[in-house]
Design a protein around this motif. Structure first.
Motif, mmCIF file in Angstrom:
data_model
loop_
_atom_site.group_PDB
_atom_site.id
_atom_site.type_symbol
_atom_site.label_atom_id
_atom_site.label_comp_id
_atom_site.label_asym_id
_atom_site.label_seq_id
_atom_site.Cartn_x
_atom_site.Cartn_y
_atom_site.Cartn_z
ATOM 1 N N GLU A 1 0.797 -1.220 0.000
ATOM 2 C CA GLU A 1 0.000 0.000 0.000
ATOM 3 C C GLU A 1 0.833 1.275 0.000
ATOM 4 O O GLU A 1 0.563 2.210 -0.754
ATOM 5 C CB GLU A 1 -0.944 -0.008 1.204
ATOM 6 C CG GLU A 1 -1.973 1.106 1.155
ATOM 7 C CD GLU A 1 -2.963 1.005 2.287
ATOM 8 O OE1 GLU A 1 -2.536 1.213 3.443
ATOM 9 O OE2 GLU A 1 -4.136 0.727 2.039
ATOM 10 N N LYS B 1 -8.915 -2.616 -0.630
ATOM 11 C CA LYS B 1 -9.258 -2.035 0.669
ATOM 12 C C LYS B 1 -8.222 -0.981 1.032
ATOM 13 O O LYS B 1 -7.010 -1.217 0.953
ATOM 14 C CB LYS B 1 -9.260 -3.147 1.721
ATOM 15 C CG LYS B 1 -9.846 -2.753 3.056
ATOM 16 C CD LYS B 1 -11.365 -2.751 3.005
ATOM 17 C CE LYS B 1 -11.959 -2.575 4.400
ATOM 18 N NZ LYS B 1 -13.428 -2.520 4.390
ATOM 19 N N ILE B 2 -8.677 0.202 1.408
ATOM 20 C CA ILE B 2 -7.781 1.320 1.698
ATOM 21 C C ILE B 2 -7.673 1.499 3.211
ATOM 22 O O ILE B 2 -8.680 1.506 3.927
ATOM 23 C CB ILE B 2 -8.302 2.615 1.040
ATOM 24 C CG1 ILE B 2 -8.421 2.415 -0.475
ATOM 25 C CG2 ILE B 2 -7.386 3.795 1.351
ATOM 26 C CD1 ILE B 2 -9.145 3.536 -1.189
ATOM 27 N N SER B 3 -6.458 1.677 3.667
ATOM 28 C CA SER B 3 -6.233 1.831 5.111
ATOM 29 C C SER B 3 -6.480 3.271 5.544
ATOM 30 O O SER B 3 -6.519 4.189 4.724
ATOM 31 C CB SER B 3 -4.802 1.442 5.462
ATOM 32 O OG SER B 3 -3.892 2.387 4.928
ATOM 33 N N GLU B 4 -6.605 3.462 6.863
ATOM 34 C CA GLU B 4 -6.768 4.804 7.416
ATOM 35 C C GLU B 4 -5.564 5.681 7.082
ATOM 36 O O GLU B 4 -5.709 6.882 6.841
ATOM 37 C CB GLU B 4 -6.938 4.729 8.935
ATOM 38 C CG GLU B 4 -8.272 4.171 9.392
ATOM 39 C CD GLU B 4 -9.396 5.183 9.241
ATOM 40 O OE1 GLU B 4 -9.101 6.367 8.960
ATOM 41 O OE2 GLU B 4 -10.563 4.790 9.396
ATOM 42 N N LYS C 1 -5.993 7.055 3.598
ATOM 43 C CA LYS C 1 -7.301 7.643 3.297
ATOM 44 C C LYS C 1 -7.186 9.070 2.758
ATOM 45 O O LYS C 1 -7.742 9.410 1.707
ATOM 46 C CB LYS C 1 -8.165 7.618 4.556
ATOM 47 C CG LYS C 1 -9.580 8.184 4.400
ATOM 48 C CD LYS C 1 -10.366 7.954 5.691
ATOM 49 C CE LYS C 1 -11.795 8.440 5.571
ATOM 50 N NZ LYS C 1 -11.888 9.908 5.607
ATOM 51 N N ASN D 1 -13.952 1.986 -4.107
ATOM 52 C CA ASN D 1 -12.938 1.620 -3.109
ATOM 53 C C ASN D 1 -13.115 2.380 -1.797
ATOM 54 O O ASN D 1 -13.013 1.803 -0.704
ATOM 55 C CB ASN D 1 -11.534 1.874 -3.667
ATOM 56 C CG ASN D 1 -11.152 0.867 -4.742
ATOM 57 O OD1 ASN D 1 -11.699 -0.228 -4.801
ATOM 58 N ND2 ASN D 1 -10.234 1.246 -5.603
ATOM 59 N N LEU D 2 -13.350 3.681 -1.877
ATOM 60 C CA LEU D 2 -13.533 4.476 -0.663
ATOM 61 C C LEU D 2 -14.836 4.126 0.047
ATOM 62 O O LEU D 2 -14.885 4.014 1.274
ATOM 63 C CB LEU D 2 -13.486 5.965 -1.006
ATOM 64 C CG LEU D 2 -12.098 6.505 -1.387
ATOM 65 C CD1 LEU D 2 -12.207 7.877 -2.043
ATOM 66 C CD2 LEU D 2 -11.184 6.573 -0.160
ATOM 67 N N SER E 1 -16.343 1.309 -0.009
ATOM 68 C CA SER E 1 -16.179 -0.017 0.596
ATOM 69 C C SER E 1 -15.283 0.018 1.825
ATOM 70 O O SER E 1 -15.474 -0.767 2.767
ATOM 71 C CB SER E 1 -15.585 -0.988 -0.429
ATOM 72 O OG SER E 1 -16.410 -1.121 -1.556
ATOM 73 N N SER E 2 -14.328 0.930 1.835
ATOM 74 C CA SER E 2 -13.320 0.936 2.898
ATOM 75 C C SER E 2 -13.746 1.723 4.130
ATOM 76 O O SER E 2 -13.329 1.401 5.248
ATOM 77 C CB SER E 2 -12.005 1.519 2.361
ATOM 78 O OG SER E 2 -11.517 0.750 1.277
ATOM 79 N N PHE E 3 -14.566 2.762 3.962
ATOM 80 C CA PHE E 3 -14.885 3.648 5.089
ATOM 81 C C PHE E 3 -16.392 3.854 5.179
ATOM 82 O O PHE E 3 -16.933 4.819 4.636
ATOM 83 C CB PHE E 3 -14.156 4.988 4.924
ATOM 84 C CG PHE E 3 -12.672 4.831 4.711
ATOM 85 C CD1 PHE E 3 -11.838 4.418 5.743
ATOM 86 C CD2 PHE E 3 -12.107 5.074 3.461
ATOM 87 C CE1 PHE E 3 -10.478 4.256 5.537
ATOM 88 C CE2 PHE E 3 -10.742 4.917 3.251
ATOM 89 C CZ PHE E 3 -9.924 4.500 4.291
#
Length: 689
Positions: free
Chosen positions: A499, A523-526, A529, A550-551, A553-555
Motif C-alpha cells: 500500500e 481495501k484502503i487503510s486509514e 485515506k 474503493n472508498l 467499501s473501505s470507510f
C-alpha cells in the motif's frame, strides 16, 4: 412514391465508369428510397445501366426478402423470377449492347437497415441507419453481394422534414416545399462496391471543416451534444491532412462525413465518404483521456483509400483493408500523440500476438478465416516491417503507385507485393513467407524493430535483463524524462503493490499513473485515506468510478460524504459513475432514504432501449446483483433478448435464462407477457415450447 419515381427519371444520367465483370458489367445506378417508418420497410426504385461483355441469356441481382412491383428493361416490362435471395431476368443479351434496367420494389429488411427509436415515446431520438458490412446491402437494395461489382451509385431519398439525411457523395439538392416531405439527392462521381453504400436519417446538426486540400469535412452530432463536438472530433482536420500527405494520394471522394448513430453494431464503418460510428464515442473533455474517437476516426478515414478506393477481391486479401487501415491509423496517432505512443502500441500488440503464436494459435495473414486480431494487428506489423526493410522513400512511392494503379478496382495481395517489389527493386519473397504466409508471429524481428526505433523501448529491454531490484526501482519510476508508457509497463511488470508504495503514484502529475494506482487499490487503510480521497474527483471518469467504490467499501462512516461529492458525476457515455453511484446509494441505508424509490426508478430506467447497449448492460448487471429487477426491467430485458447487436443480445439471453430459472421470478414475468407484442416475445417463446 410517384413524386420519387418522377424525380428518378429527371435526374437519370448516362455517365458510366465501369469495372470488369464476367459477362455483364453494371456501371451506374440511380437509387430512389422512401422509408415507411411504421412498417419498417423501404419502398424503392433503382435504374441500373449495364454493358454486356459476352452473350448471355440472363442477369441477376442479390435481393433479400423483396416484393417487386415493376421490372423494365429499356422501358419494356419484363417477366422476372424473384426468390427470397435474388431476382433474375431472362433475356438474350448480346455482346456489346448497353441496357437500362428499372426495378421497383418494397424491401422488408431483417438486417442492414435499422429503425431506432420509433417504438418509444421520446421525441427526437428517431434514427434510421444502414450497415452493409461486406455483402448485406442487398437487404434494402437489389445489388451485388460480390465486392468485385463496382458501380457509381447516386441516391435520392424521401424523408420526413423533421430529419436530416446523410448518404454517400455530395448533396446536390434538397427540395423545399412546406406541403411535402423533402427529397434529398446525393451524387457520387466514382464507382464503389455495393457494401459501401449507406444512408442515415435522424435529428442532427453539423460542424463543417475544410482540409488543407479543400475537401469539406462534415461532423454530425445530436443537437443537445453541441458541447461534445470538439472533444469528440478532436484532431479530425489534422488526421485528414496527415493521411493525405502520408499516403501521397489525394482523398478520392467529393467530401467526407462522420455520423454518430445509436446502438451501432461496431465502433465504426467506413462507408464511402460517410463514416458511421457508435454514439458511445460522443464524449466530453474529461472522457478524452479514458476513451476517445481518435483511433476510430483515423482508422475509418484510412479505409477511404484502403478498402474503398482499392478493394479486396475476396476475404483472402482482407489484410489489404484492415491491416492497412490499422497501420495508417497508428501513424496518424503517432503524429498527434508522439513516437512513444506509436511504438508502445505496437509493443502491446506484439505481446498479444506472440502469446497467441506460442500457444500454437497463430494465423497467416492470407487465411480468409483469420481473426480480426490477425488482420488488424499482425497486418499493421507487417506494414511496419515492410517499410523498415525497403526504406521510407520506396515504401511511400510504392503505396502511391499501388493506389493509383488500382484505383476504383479490386486487388489481391499479389498485386500489392508486385508493385512494392517493382518500385523498391527489392525481392520480398522472405517478407511474404514470414509475415504474410507464416502462422508464427516473428517476435524477435518485432523486438529488433522496436529497439531500433524507440529509445524508451530500448531502455525497457535493457532493464528487463537487469536484476529485479533495478527493474522495479522507484528511482526509475520517478524519472520525469522517462516516457509514461515505459513507466506504466514497469509498474505492470511489478504486479502487486504494498500500500505505501502506491503513495508516489497517487501523487503523480501524470493522470495515467494516478489511474493505474486507482486500479491497483483494494481495501484502503486509514493511513492512506487522506491521500486517496482527492482521486475521487480526479479528471478521469474511470478513476472516479474506481475510487468511489474503493472508498465507499473501505470507510462506511464516510459513505454519505463520498456519495454527496459524486452525486452530479455521470461519467463516460456508458454512465459508468452514475450507475455505480445509484447502486451504492441504494445500498447506503442512511443516505436519503426517502429518495430510494427514485434512485431505483432511475437505475431501472437505464435498462430502456433509449440508452446505448453499454448503459443497459451495466444497469441490468447492477440490478441483478442487488436483486432489484422489477416488471419494467423484465420488460426491457425481454426486448433486449431480440436486440440487433449479437453481443448485447447474448448477454440479455443469458441473464434472462438465469432469471427464468427462478420460479418466483418466472411467475412475475408470466404476468407481464401481455404487455409485449409478438416480435418482442420471439426468444421467450422458445422457453415456452
Amino acid at each position: 412514391m410517384k413524386k420519387l419515381i418522377f424525380t428518378l427519371f429527371i435526374f437519370l444520367s448516362l455517365y458510366a465508369f465501369g469495372q470488369h465483370q464476367d459477362k455483364v458489367d453494371f456501371i451506374k445506378a440511380k437509387v430512389y428510397l422512401s422509408p415507411v417508418l411504421k412498417e419498417k420497410t423501404i419502398k424503392g426504385g433503382v435504374i441500373y445501366r449495364f454493358n454486356v461483355l459476352q452473350n448471355v441469356d440472363s442477369i441477376f441481382l442479390d435481393a433479400k426478402n423483396m416484393d417487386f412491383s415493376k421490372v423494365e428493361l429499356d422501358g419494356k416490362e419484363m417477366d422476372f423470377n424473384a426468390t427470397k435471395k435474388i431476382i433474375s431476368i431472362q433475356n438474350k443479351f448480346e455482346k456489346g449492347a448497353s441496357h437500362k434496367l428499372f426495378l421497383e420494389y418494397v424491401a422488408k429488411p431483417k438486417q442492414t437497415v435499422y429503425f431506432i427509436g420509433w417504438d418509444d415515446d421520446v421525441e427526437g431520438n428517431e434514427q434510421i441507419w444502414t450497415q452493409g458490412q461486406g455483402k448485406y446491402t442487398s437487404h434494402w437494395l437489389p445489388s451485388f453481394d460480390d465486392m468485385e461489382e463496382k458501380i457509381e451509385f447516386d441516391l435520392t431519398i424521401e424523408a420526413d422534414k423533421k430529419y436530416q439525411v446523410i448518404a454517400n457523395g455530395n448533396l446536390l439538392l434538397k427540395t423545399n416545399n412546406d406541403e411535402e416531405d423533402p427529397i434529398w439527392i446525393f451524387d457520387m462521381k466514382k464507382p464503389m462496391s455495393s457494401y459501401l453504400l449507406a444512408f442515415a436519417m435522424g435529428n442532427y446538426d453539423k460542424q463543417v471543416l475544410t482540409s488543407e486540400s479543400g475537401v469539406s469535412i462534415e461532423n454530425y452530432y445530436y443537437p443537445n451534444d453541441s458541447l461534445k463536438v470538439e472533444p469528440t472530433f478532436r484532431y479530425t482536420k489534422r488526421i485528414f491532412d496527415f493521411l493525405e500527405n502520408e499516403i501521397g494520394v489525394a482523398y478520392p471522394w467529393q467530401n467526407y462525413k462522420q455520423v454518430p448513430v445509436h446502438d451501432f453494431l461496431y465502433a465504426g464503418m467506413e462507408n464511402t465518404s460517410a463514416t458511421f460510428f457508435s454514439d458511445a464515442y460522443v464524449i466530453d473533455s474529461i472522457s478524452f483521456i479514458d476513451r476517445n474517437y481518435v483511433n476510430i476516426n483515423a482508422h475509418e478515414l484510412a479505409h477511404q483509400w484502403f478498402g474503398n478506393l482499392v478493394t479486396e477481391k475476396n476475404s483472402e486479401h482482407h489484410w489489404l483493408h484492415e491491416g492497412f487501415a490499422t497501420y495508417y491509423a497508428y501513424l496518424a496517432e503517432k503524429d498527434v500523440f508522439g513516437d512513444d505512443y506509436f511504438y508502445w502500441k505496437l509493443f502491446d500488440t506484439a505481446k498479444v500476438l506472440s502469446e497467441i503464436s506460442e500457444n500454437g494459435e497463430g494465423q497467416s495473414l492470407l487465411n480468409p478465416k483469420a481473426s480480426s486480431l490477425t488482420f488488424y494487428e499482425k497486418g499493421a506489423w507487417a506494414l511496419a516491417i515492410l517499410r523498415e526493410e525497403i526504406g521510407d522513400s520506396a515504401f511511400k512511392e510504392g503505396i502511391k503507385t499501388y493506389l493509383n494503379k488500382y484505383k476504383y478496382q479490386n486487388v489481391t495481395v499479389a498485386n500489392f507485393i508486385a508493385v512494392m517489389e517493382e518500385t523498391s527493386n527489392y525481392d520480398l519473397s522472405d517478407f511474404k513467407a514470414i509475415w504474410l504466409e507464416g502462422d508464427v508471429f516473428p517476435i524477435d524481428a518485432a523486438k529488433d524493430y522496436l529497439m531500433k526505433n524507440s529509445s524508451s523501448l530500448r531502455m525497457y529491454y535493457v532493464l528487463k535483463h537487469d536484476d529485479e531490484k533495478n527493474f522495479n526501482s522507484p528511482e526509475i519510476l520517478k524519472n520525469s524524462e522517462l516516457a509514461t508508457e515505459l513507466k506504466l509497463e514497469l509498474l505492470q511488470q511489478k504486479g502487486d503493490f504494498p500500500e505505501l508504495e502506491l503513495l508516489p503514484l497517487i501523487a503523480s502529475e501524470d493522470i495515467r499513473i494516478r489511474q493505474f494506482a486507482a486500479q491497483k487499490m483494494g481495501k484502503i487503510s486509514e493511513e492512506l485515506k487522506e491521500f486517496t480521497e482527492p482521486l475521487l474527483l480526479d479528471n478521469s471518469y474511470i478513476t472516479n468510478e474506481l475510487m468511489l467504490y474503493n472508498l465507499w467499501s473501505s470507510f462506511d462512516y464516510d459513505r454519505i460524504t463520498y456519495l454527496e461529492k459524486t452525486k452530479d458525476i455521470i461519467g463516460l457515455p456508458n454512465k459508468n459513475v452514475r450507475l455505480l453511484w445509484l447502486t451504492l446509494a441504494l445500498f447506503t441505508p442512511d443516505y436519503r432514504p426517502t429518495e430510494n424509490v427514485y434512485f431505483h426508478r432511475e437505475l431501472v430506467g437505464y435498462t430502456s432501449p433509449i440508452y446505448n447497449t453499454e448503459v443497459r448492460q451495466t444497469a441490468f448487471q447492477y440490478l441483478s446483483e442487488i436483486q432489484a429487477l422489477n416488471n419494467d426491467a423484465y420488460i426491457n430485458l425481454i426486448k433486449a433478448t431480440n436486440h440487433h447487436s449479437w453481443q448485447f443480445r447474448n448477454y440479455a439471453r443469458k441473464l434472462f435464462d438465469a432469471v427464468w430459472s427462478d420460479q418466483e421470478k418466472k411467475k412475475e414475468i408470466e404476468k407481464i407477457v401481455n404487455q409485449l407484442n409478438s416480435s418482442d416475445l420471439r426468444y421467450l417463446k422458445t422457453k415456452l415450447n
